[in-house]
Design an enzyme around this catalytic site. Structure first.
Site, PDB file in Angstrom:
ATOM      1  CB  SER A  61      -0.943   0.009   1.197  1.00  8.92           C
ATOM      2  OG  SER A  61      -2.024  -0.832   0.936  1.00  8.92           O
ATOM      3  CE  LYS A  64      -4.114   0.882  -1.171  1.00  5.06           C
ATOM      4  NZ  LYS A  64      -4.412   0.075  -0.012  1.00  5.06           N
ATOM      5  CE1 TYR A 189      -4.273  -1.531  -4.879  1.00  4.05           C
ATOM      6  CE2 TYR A 189      -4.698  -3.895  -4.846  1.00  4.05           C
ATOM      7  CZ  TYR A 189      -4.477  -2.711  -4.177  1.00  4.05           C
ATOM      8  OH  TYR A 189      -4.442  -2.700  -2.810  1.00  4.05           O
ATOM      9  CE1 TYR A 241      -4.367   1.231   4.229  1.00  2.00           C
ATOM     10  CE2 TYR A 241      -3.086   0.201   5.957  1.00  2.00           C
ATOM     11  CZ  TYR A 241      -3.278   0.508   4.634  1.00  2.00           C
ATOM     12  OH  TYR A 241      -2.350   0.086   3.720  1.00  2.00           O
ATOM     13  CB  VAL A 259       0.103  -5.931   4.157  1.00  2.00           C
ATOM     14  CG1 VAL A 259      -1.208  -5.453   4.736  1.00  2.00           C
ATOM     15  CG2 VAL A 259       0.027  -6.112   2.661  1.00  2.00           C
TER      16      VAL A 259
HETATM   17  N1  GLN Z   1      -1.672  -5.641  -1.983  1.00  2.00           N
HETATM   18  C1  GLN Z   1      -2.327  -5.451  -0.712  1.00  2.00           C
HETATM   19  C2  GLN Z   1      -3.806  -5.679  -0.890  1.00  2.00           C
HETATM   20  O1  GLN Z   1      -4.322  -5.220  -1.856  1.00  2.00           O
HETATM   21  C3  GLN Z   1      -2.064  -4.079  -0.196  1.00  2.00           C
HETATM   22  C4  GLN Z   1      -2.744  -3.816   1.125  1.00  2.00           C
HETATM   23  C5  GLN Z   1      -1.878  -3.103   2.120  1.00  2.00           C
HETATM   24  O2  GLN Z   1      -0.667  -3.000   1.966  1.00  2.00           O
HETATM   25  N2  GLN Z   1      -2.480  -2.651   3.187  1.00  2.00           N
HETATM   26  O3  GLN Z   1      -4.453  -6.296  -0.106  1.00  2.00           O
END
Ligand code: GLN
Length: 305
Positions: A61, A64, A189, A241, A259
């Protein structure tokens, strides 16, 4: 600075045993929970680091804010904001129920999966191959790494185990919030999440965001300061988040987690920080990474509050 980073890293090392490595993407479950590193690039161009700061991991993420930047550069602020809002959802990154009503663009933001999937559809290019290539080029430029590429194993793993993201994308489509071929948007993505970096690359990207869009050494302007304000503000309110409020109190700077265990933190006008520690807390943020940032913020008075 190196001494301070070394000391804080050692103080926070016990926290690496308290978190859990993400396993819903099988390839990420192979990460070493003991890996721990930090890299800092100051506004005057000084680099400082400690620990496993050159170990490779995937952006997840943390891509993003870069997806948002690319969408803003290609479409402008108004067009992007008409497609995805800027308010915190207060919900997990992969929440299906992003709103308690029927979904509209104001219910999501670019720092949660739904918003980031829409960002992929807004990148300009004749094909999704070309769109992703443009995103990769921007990422390489911001990261100060010409050789940037994706981790193929993580990409394949994400794609094979991406049912939840597929559900989110088709939900967006059903509400008329996503244009184009859903599978192609999703592929972009998954690739974006699988871009390989290290702490140095994260610190480099963060330093450009802290420096109002200028690259650290050359001073080359990659994007206007209106966009760094936009991206930094959304990272501050939504970047961690449903942990963003608590993070703002404990650390107090714009930041984005992933993550894989990366955190990119932007201290406006002062420094860019990259951290890696793959053991996560219950909200999917690097547990030891947040403790390390909290201590660093206290020592150096980094909080913007
Ligand atoms: N690739 C992960 C997902 O889409 C990214 C989520 C994250 O890093 N919080 O679930």
């Amino acid at each position: 600075m190196e001494e301070l980073l070394e000391r804080l890293l050692e103080e926070c090392r016990p926290y690496t045993e308290q978190g859990r490595v993400a396993n819903y993407i099988p390839e990420l479950a192979k990460s070493d929970p003991a890996a721990f590193g930090i890299y800092v690039i100051g506004s005057e161009g000084k680099h400082s680091w400690a620990g496993d700061c050159r170990q490779k991991f995937t952006l997840q993420s943390v891509v993003k804010p870069i997806l948002l930047l690319q969408a803003l550069l290609d479409n402008g602020v108004e067009a992007v904001q008409s497609r995805v809002g800027v308010e915190a959802t207060g919900k997990p990154f992969d929440a299906i129920n992003a709103s308690d009503q029927s979904l509209d663009s104001g219910h999501i933001n670019p720092m949660v999966n739904m918003g980031a999937i829409v960002m992929c559809s807004l990148i300009h290019g004749g094909s999704y191959e070309e769109r992703f290539q443009r995103l990769l080029e921007l990422t390489g430029k911001l990261a100060g790494d010409d050789g940037i590429c994706i981790d193929e194993a993580v990409y394949r793993s994400e794609k094979a185990h991406g049912s939840r993201n597929r559900a989110l994308a088709y939900l967006l489509k059903s509400y008329g919030l996503l244009d184009g071929n859903v599978e192609e948007v999703l592929d972009c993505y998954f690739r974006a999440c699988s871009i390989q970096v290290d702490c140095r690359a994260l610190a480099h990207i963060a330093s450009v965001l802290s420096n109002r869009g200028r690259l650290p050494v050359s001073g080359q302007k990659v994007f206007p300061s209106t966009l760094s304000r936009y991206v930094n503000a959304i990272m501050l309110t939504c970047g961690m988040y449903d942990g963003s409020g608590e993070f703002a109190i404990r650390v107090g700077v714009p930041a984005k987690s992933g993550v894989s265990g990366g955190i990119m933190a932007v201290v406006p006008t002062r420094m860019g920080i990259g951290i890696y520690s793959p053991a996560l807390d219950a909200k999917g943020n690097s547990l030891a990474g947040i403790h390390l940032l909290e201590k660093l913020s206290r020592e150096l008075y980094l909080s913007v509050f």
